[in-house]
Design an enzyme around this catalytic site. Structure first.
Site, PDB file in Angstrom:
ATOM      1  N   LYS A  59       0.791  -1.232   0.000  1.00 18.21           N
ATOM      2  CA  LYS A  59       0.000   0.000   0.000  1.00 18.21           C
ATOM      3  C   LYS A  59       0.827   1.288   0.000  1.00 18.21           C
ATOM      4  O   LYS A  59       0.316   2.377   0.293  1.00 18.21           O
ATOM      5  CB  LYS A  59      -1.009   0.048   1.182  1.00 18.21           C
ATOM      6  N   THR A  63       1.833   0.248  -7.260  1.00 12.62           N
ATOM      7  CA  THR A  63       1.256   0.230  -8.606  1.00 12.62           C
ATOM      8  C   THR A  63       1.535   1.555  -9.314  1.00 12.62           C
ATOM      9  O   THR A  63       1.826   1.581 -10.511  1.00 12.62           O
ATOM     10  CB  THR A  63      -0.262  -0.005  -8.495  1.00 12.62           C
ATOM     11  N   TRP A  64       1.453   2.614  -8.567  1.00  9.14           N
ATOM     12  CA  TRP A  64       1.760   3.951  -9.098  1.00  9.14           C
ATOM     13  C   TRP A  64       3.192   3.961  -9.652  1.00  9.14           C
ATOM     14  O   TRP A  64       3.443   4.373 -10.794  1.00  9.14           O
ATOM     15  CB  TRP A  64       1.599   4.964  -7.953  1.00  9.14           C
ATOM     16  N   THR A 119       8.024  -6.482  -5.658  1.00  9.44           N
ATOM     17  CA  THR A 119       8.042  -7.368  -4.493  1.00  9.44           C
ATOM     18  C   THR A 119       7.643  -6.582  -3.250  1.00  9.44           C
ATOM     19  O   THR A 119       7.868  -5.375  -3.174  1.00  9.44           O
ATOM     20  CB  THR A 119       9.440  -7.994  -4.264  1.00  9.44           C
ATOM     21  N   HIS A 120       7.036  -7.306  -2.297  1.00 10.65           N
ATOM     22  CA  HIS A 120       6.812  -6.712  -0.975  1.00 10.65           C
ATOM     23  C   HIS A 120       7.756  -7.349   0.057  1.00 10.65           C
ATOM     24  O   HIS A 120       7.604  -7.113   1.258  1.00 10.65           O
ATOM     25  CB  HIS A 120       5.368  -6.957  -0.509  1.00 10.65           C
ATOM     26  N   SER A 150      -4.997   2.327   4.302  1.00  9.14           N
ATOM     27  CA  SER A 150      -5.111   1.774   2.946  1.00  9.14           C
ATOM     28  C   SER A 150      -5.132   0.241   3.000  1.00  9.14           C
ATOM     29  O   SER A 150      -5.916  -0.412   2.297  1.00  9.14           O
ATOM     30  CB  SER A 150      -3.934   2.282   2.102  1.00  9.14           C
ATOM     31  N   TYR A 205       6.118   8.188  -0.923  1.00  7.28           N
ATOM     32  CA  TYR A 205       4.793   8.462  -1.501  1.00  7.28           C
ATOM     33  C   TYR A 205       4.452   9.949  -1.357  1.00  7.28           C
ATOM     34  O   TYR A 205       3.963  10.583  -2.295  1.00  7.28           O
ATOM     35  CB  TYR A 205       3.756   7.592  -0.775  1.00  7.28           C
ATOM     36  N   SER A 240      -1.310  10.388 -13.004  1.00  6.77           N
ATOM     37  CA  SER A 240      -2.073  11.079 -11.956  1.00  6.77           C
ATOM     38  C   SER A 240      -3.141  10.114 -11.438  1.00  6.77           C
ATOM     39  O   SER A 240      -3.519   9.163 -12.133  1.00  6.77           O
ATOM     40  CB  SER A 240      -2.737  12.335 -12.522  1.00  6.77           C
ATOM     41  N   MET A 244      -5.043   7.165 -13.705  1.00  7.29           N
ATOM     42  CA  MET A 244      -4.794   5.741 -13.402  1.00  7.29           C
ATOM     43  C   MET A 244      -6.068   5.045 -12.920  1.00  7.29           C
ATOM     44  O   MET A 244      -6.298   3.875 -13.209  1.00  7.29           O
ATOM     45  CB  MET A 244      -3.697   5.605 -12.347  1.00  7.29           C
ATOM     46  N   ARG A 269      -8.382   3.827  -4.293  1.00  7.17           N
ATOM     47  CA  ARG A 269      -9.379   4.218  -3.289  1.00  7.17           C
ATOM     48  C   ARG A 269      -9.455   5.743  -3.146  1.00  7.17           C
ATOM     49  O   ARG A 269     -10.446   6.356  -3.520  1.00  7.17           O
ATOM     50  CB  ARG A 269      -9.000   3.541  -1.952  1.00  7.17           C
ATOM     51  N   LYS A 270      -8.400   6.368  -2.604  1.00 10.58           N
ATOM     52  CA  LYS A 270      -8.413   7.831  -2.440  1.00 10.58           C
ATOM     53  C   LYS A 270      -7.129   8.473  -2.946  1.00 10.58           C
ATOM     54  O   LYS A 270      -7.154   9.584  -3.448  1.00 10.58           O
ATOM     55  CB  LYS A 270      -8.583   8.191  -0.956  1.00 10.58           C
TER      56      LYS A 270
HETATM   57  P1  A3P Z   1      -5.298   4.519  -0.881  1.00  9.57           P
HETATM   58  O1  A3P Z   1      -5.874   3.216  -0.431  1.00  9.57           O
HETATM   59  O2  A3P Z   1      -4.872   5.382   0.270  1.00  9.57           O
HETATM   60  O3  A3P Z   1      -6.161   5.242  -1.853  1.00  9.57           O
HETATM   61  P2  A3P Z   1      -0.174  -0.219  -3.692  1.00  9.57           P
HETATM   62  O4  A3P Z   1      -0.131  -0.063  -5.165  1.00  9.57           O
HETATM   63  O5  A3P Z   1       1.164  -0.261  -3.046  1.00  9.57           O
HETATM   64  O6  A3P Z   1      -1.079  -1.325  -3.272  1.00  9.57           O
HETATM   65  O7  A3P Z   1      -0.791   1.129  -3.103  1.00  9.57           O
HETATM   66  C1  A3P Z   1      -2.137   1.452  -3.285  1.00  9.57           C
HETATM   67  C2  A3P Z   1      -2.348   2.853  -2.777  1.00  9.57           C
HETATM   68  O8  A3P Z   1      -1.720   3.771  -3.690  1.00  9.57           O
HETATM   69  C3  A3P Z   1      -3.821   3.221  -2.718  1.00  9.57           C
HETATM   70  O9  A3P Z   1      -3.926   4.180  -1.661  1.00  9.57           O
HETATM   71  C4  A3P Z   1      -4.008   3.862  -4.080  1.00  9.57           C
HETATM   72  O10 A3P Z   1      -5.136   4.679  -4.185  1.00  9.57           O
HETATM   73  C5  A3P Z   1      -2.711   4.663  -4.177  1.00  9.57           C
HETATM   74  N1  A3P Z   1      -2.388   5.059  -5.549  1.00  9.57           N
HETATM   75  C6  A3P Z   1      -2.369   4.296  -6.644  1.00  9.57           C
HETATM   76  N2  A3P Z   1      -2.104   5.027  -7.741  1.00  9.57           N
HETATM   77  C7  A3P Z   1      -1.955   6.310  -7.313  1.00  9.57           C
HETATM   78  C8  A3P Z   1      -1.689   7.554  -7.974  1.00  9.57           C
HETATM   79  N3  A3P Z   1      -1.538   7.632  -9.279  1.00  9.57           N
HETATM   80  N4  A3P Z   1      -1.610   8.670  -7.209  1.00  9.57           N
HETATM   81  C9  A3P Z   1      -1.768   8.606  -5.873  1.00  9.57           C
HETATM   82  N5  A3P Z   1      -2.034   7.457  -5.186  1.00  9.57           N
HETATM   83  C10 A3P Z   1      -2.125   6.321  -5.905  1.00  9.57           C
END
Ligand code: A3P
Length: 314
Positions: A59, A63-64, A119-120, A150, A205, A240, A244, A269-270
């Site tokens: 979290k 993915t970002w 990887t985590h 998250s 982040y 952004s 995404m 999510r947010k």
């Molecule tokens: P939230 O649950 O706070 O919205 P991971 O990819 O490590 O699982 O992380 C997921 C978290 O990154 C989620 O947070 C997700 O919304 C947020 N995230 C994914 N893409 C993003 C982006 N382009 N900008 C900001 N936050 C992003």
């Protein structure tokens, strides 16, 4: 017709094998049962010198970062980044489920170089081969409080992760490291310390939210990819949150609802800094801060806007 029947069969197989898996300890770190059962394959994974690893605690914005890296390596070609869903473009190294879905390693072993993977795993569980081959690692950290919020929502929607239970108990589990991939505190600290001796780019982040172009530049420099300003701007725009969120190749919409229960939460999510303030009670916050100060004592690693009292970290 035949394809539809085959898809239905796969769907039925998925429903019969998927469940909320228990956690098993692997070298002291709780991992989901299917990962623990095939741990030898992960431990003995053969890295290549040009492998790139994106490592995070869950979290943190994995993915970002994956989407950004994929676009950097494609020189900003957004059509190329539409070639497949994220889990196919940048496989998840240690992830495995019972068949029929391929494991991360199944996807990686025969992939052409240069490979990029997610990887985590905490630093001490990274397959040794990555360090022997001196592979580059991009590590992203996110403040503990937004991470736990998250993760709580993600664990509700992800039907293979252990049931998070109620929020109050979940915060305690997180503080104890009794969640998949273990202690956030050890995870972020260990990569922070190891970056002195390994090729690790350590990102936050919160910095990405503050100035994405600047952080993309740090990634291009680390990856030794020369991109003009307009392409970096294009990558920032394409990664952004809103874009995404609407991109099925990046937002995990392709994951079946037998695995992601979207009635509980959405993967995108947010995407905010400070959302924890909407969930922590005053008492939870105080207990969390006191525990945080103990666990983070002695490190030079600082997160912004996370403690009520930043005195010890200033
Ligand atoms: P939230 O649950 O706070 O919205 P991971 O990819 O490590 O699982 O992380 C997921 C978290 O990154 C989620 O947070 C997700 O919304 C947020 N995230 C994914 N893409 C993003 C982006 N382009 N900008 C900001 N936050 C992003």
């Amino acid at each position: 017709m035949a394809t539809k029947k085959a898809n239905n069969e796969v769907q039925q197989q998925l429903e019969s094998v998927f469940q909320r898996f228990p956690l098993l300890l692997v070298h002291g770190i709780p991992l989901m049962e299917p990962i623990a059962q095939r741990w030898a394959e992960v431990e003995n994974f053969e890295a290549r010198p040009d492998d790139l690893v994106i490592a995070t605690y869950p979290k943190a914005g994995t993915t970002w970062t994956q989407e950004i890296v994929d676009l950097i390596l494609a020189a900003g070609d957004t059509e190329k980044s539409q070639r497949a869903p994220m889990q196919v473009r940048i496989p998840f190294l240690e992830y495995c489920t019972p068949p029929p879905l391929p494991s991360g390693i199944d996807r990686l072993v025969n992939a052409p170089s240069p490979r990029v993977m997610k990887t985590h795993l905490p630093f001490q569980l990274l397959p040794k081969s990555f360090l022997e081959k001196d592979c580059k690692i991009i590590y992203v950290a996110r403040n503990a409080k937004d991470t736990v919020v998250s993760y709580f929502f993600f664990d509700q929607m992800h039907l293979m992760q252990p049931d998070p239970g109620p929020w109050n108990g979940y915060v305690t589990k997180f503080m104890e490291g009794n969640v998949p991939w273990g202690s956030w505190y050890d995870h972020v600290r260990c990569y922070w310390e190891k970056k002195a001796n390994h090729r690790i780019l350590y990102l936050f982040y919160e910095d990405m939210k503050e100035d994405l172009v600047r952080e993309i530049r740090r990634m291009t420099d680390f990856l030794e990819v020369d991109l003009p300003e307009d392409i970096v701007d294009k990558i920032a725009h394409h990664t952004s949150f809103q874009i995404m969120k609407d991109n099925p190749m990046a937002n995990y919409d392709t994951v079946p609802s037998t695995i992601f229960d979207r009635t509980k939460s959405s993967f995108m999510r947010k995407g905010e800094v400070g959302d924890w303030k909407n969930y922590f009670t005053v008492a939870q916050n105080e207990a969390f801060d006191a525990d945080y100060l103990r666990k983070m004592e002695g490190t030079s690693l600082h997160f912004r806007n996370v403690l009520n009292s930043q005195k010890k970290f200033s």
